[in-house]
Design a protein around this motif. Sequence first.
Motif, short mmCIF file in Angstrom:
data_model
loop_
_atom_site.label_atom_id
_atom_site.label_comp_id
_atom_site.label_asym_id
_atom_site.label_seq_id
_atom_site.Cartn_x
_atom_site.Cartn_y
_atom_site.Cartn_z
N THR A 1 66.10 41.93 36.00
CA THR A 1 66.12 40.66 36.73
C THR A 1 64.78 40.43 37.42
N VAL A 2 64.27 39.22 37.31
CA VAL A 2 63.04 38.87 38.02
C VAL A 2 63.31 38.89 39.52
N VAL A 3 62.46 39.62 40.25
CA VAL A 3 62.58 39.70 41.70
C VAL A 3 61.52 38.85 42.39
N GLU A 4 60.33 38.86 41.84
CA GLU A 4 59.21 38.17 42.49
C GLU A 4 58.20 37.73 41.44
N VAL A 5 57.64 36.54 41.61
CA VAL A 5 56.54 36.08 40.76
C VAL A 5 55.29 35.98 41.62
N PHE A 6 54.14 36.09 40.98
CA PHE A 6 52.89 36.06 41.74
C PHE A 6 52.75 34.75 42.51
N ASP A 7 53.07 33.65 41.83
CA ASP A 7 52.97 32.34 42.47
C ASP A 7 53.92 31.39 41.74
N SER A 8 54.95 30.95 42.41
CA SER A 8 55.95 30.09 41.77
C SER A 8 55.36 28.75 41.33
N LYS A 9 54.20 28.37 41.90
CA LYS A 9 53.56 27.11 41.52
C LYS A 9 52.63 27.28 40.32
N ASP A 10 52.38 28.53 39.93
CA ASP A 10 51.51 28.79 38.80
C ASP A 10 52.21 28.38 37.51
N THR A 11 51.48 27.74 36.61
CA THR A 11 52.10 27.23 35.39
C THR A 11 52.50 28.35 34.43
N VAL A 12 51.96 29.55 34.62
CA VAL A 12 52.28 30.68 33.73
C VAL A 12 53.49 31.43 34.25
N SER A 13 53.33 32.09 35.42
CA SER A 13 54.45 32.86 35.95
C SER A 13 55.56 31.95 36.46
N GLY A 14 55.24 30.68 36.68
CA GLY A 14 56.25 29.75 37.16
C GLY A 14 57.32 29.44 36.14
N ALA A 15 57.14 29.90 34.89
CA ALA A 15 58.18 29.72 33.88
C ALA A 15 59.40 30.58 34.18
N TYR A 16 59.23 31.55 35.06
CA TYR A 16 60.33 32.43 35.47
C TYR A 16 60.52 32.32 36.98
N GLN A 17 61.77 32.47 37.39
CA GLN A 17 62.12 32.40 38.80
C GLN A 17 62.91 33.63 39.19
N PRO A 18 62.86 34.02 40.46
CA PRO A 18 63.70 35.14 40.90
C PRO A 18 65.16 34.92 40.51
N ARG B 1 48.29 39.30 39.87
CA ARG B 1 47.57 38.25 39.14
C ARG B 1 48.58 37.18 38.74
N PRO B 2 48.12 35.97 38.42
CA PRO B 2 49.03 34.84 38.22
C PRO B 2 50.11 35.03 37.17
N ASP B 3 49.88 35.83 36.12
CA ASP B 3 50.88 35.95 35.07
C ASP B 3 51.78 37.18 35.24
N GLU B 4 51.78 37.78 36.41
CA GLU B 4 52.58 38.99 36.63
C GLU B 4 53.87 38.69 37.40
N LEU B 5 54.90 39.48 37.08
CA LEU B 5 56.20 39.35 37.74
C LEU B 5 56.73 40.74 38.06
N LEU B 6 57.47 40.85 39.15
CA LEU B 6 58.15 42.08 39.52
C LEU B 6 59.58 42.01 38.98
N ILE B 7 59.96 43.05 38.24
CA ILE B 7 61.28 43.10 37.61
C ILE B 7 62.10 44.24 38.19
N HIS B 8 63.34 43.95 38.54
CA HIS B 8 64.31 45.00 38.88
C HIS B 8 64.91 45.48 37.57
N VAL B 9 64.62 46.71 37.19
CA VAL B 9 65.01 47.25 35.89
C VAL B 9 66.47 47.71 35.93
N HIS B 10 67.27 47.16 35.03
CA HIS B 10 68.66 47.60 34.89
C HIS B 10 68.85 48.58 33.75
N ALA B 11 68.01 48.49 32.73
CA ALA B 11 68.13 49.39 31.58
C ALA B 11 66.78 49.53 30.88
#
Length: 356
Positions: free
Chosen positions: A78-95, A40-50
């Motif tokens: 660390t952010v690995v992937e966002v649902f849509d980099s053009k989305d105004t919500v998840s686009g606040a974060y970048q890989p 969904r547009p506000d979701e991000l995939l995170i590589h968990v370090h801790a």
Amino acid sequence: MQAIRLHPAPPSHPAYSPTNPAPTSALRLDHAIPIPKPTRPDELLIHVHATTIVRDMLTWPETYRHEYTIPGNDLAGTVVEVFDSKDTVSGAYQPGDEVFGMSPADRAATWAEYTVVRTGEIAHKPTGLGWAQAAGLPLSAQTAYEALFVHAGIGVPSLGDAIHNLKKKKKEKDEAAHKLPAKQKLLITGASGAVGIHLVQLAAAAGGLYVVAATSSDARNREFLVDLGADETVEYASLDTRAAEFDSVVDAVGGEVLARCWDYVKPDGGVLVSVDSSSFDFVERHAQRGIRREGVRALFFIVEGSAEALRFVAGLAEDGGLVSLVNRIFAFEEIQEAYELGNGRSEGRGKVVLVR
């Protein structure tokens, strides 16, 4: 990916549940688990370090919502992937962005190599903090934030005011200034525990409070708690002399300590808040015992978390006004030993952290 999962009970045993909690041996590191994907547009995939051990997790109803649950709430990664980099919500974060945050209880899944979170559950990681320190903040610090600023009715300061208040208190301590009681008196029980240390620090940041930190040992904890921002420390055995003294009491212990807190809070307009997970029904239970006081607003709550709270916490941490303590660090492969330590009464201060 690798992930720590809670395995079901053997066929010959009753199913695990909050009333029949799984043993620590049911927590195992599994391999070749599919990597989750943002859906969904506000979701991000995170590589968990801790991530961290959360006490009493094996007694939570959410832990048993399905078989092979991946537990865990805190995260730094660390952010690995966002649902849509053009989305105004998840686009606040970048890989590549470094973040920290907390998954809610019904979607806990941070004891894994990768996890999916929503944008409202994370913020950029405080600069200057390592992965383990950052992972130790979200659940405990946000619990303290909501206990004070949402449920106890204490006004949340601006970040600038909070930093000013902390520096002012440190200066007063360094100059050995006499501290007059403020308009509101706040008692914190379990002040040297995982949530308690953040309650003390955020209460000091709020300003306008006289903060009393309750501890089992003044000799062991007084200097530590005063350095965090407490105006005064008191041992539990001495609290009986403080009847009806406090405008607000925030309890992080539960049990008989919480039961006695009714005596310490002012009867007309006082507030009693507990964050102890075993005290979820304390208001009703104490009413049945006849120890509930009329005129006291009392409640237990489960932390919700927010990006706003995380940004406030991050700002304080970056300025050195909020300390994150790590008790001990374990590898994911050491989950059973880590959970035993984190679920017990360790003498060390701070969180038990899992790192990859």
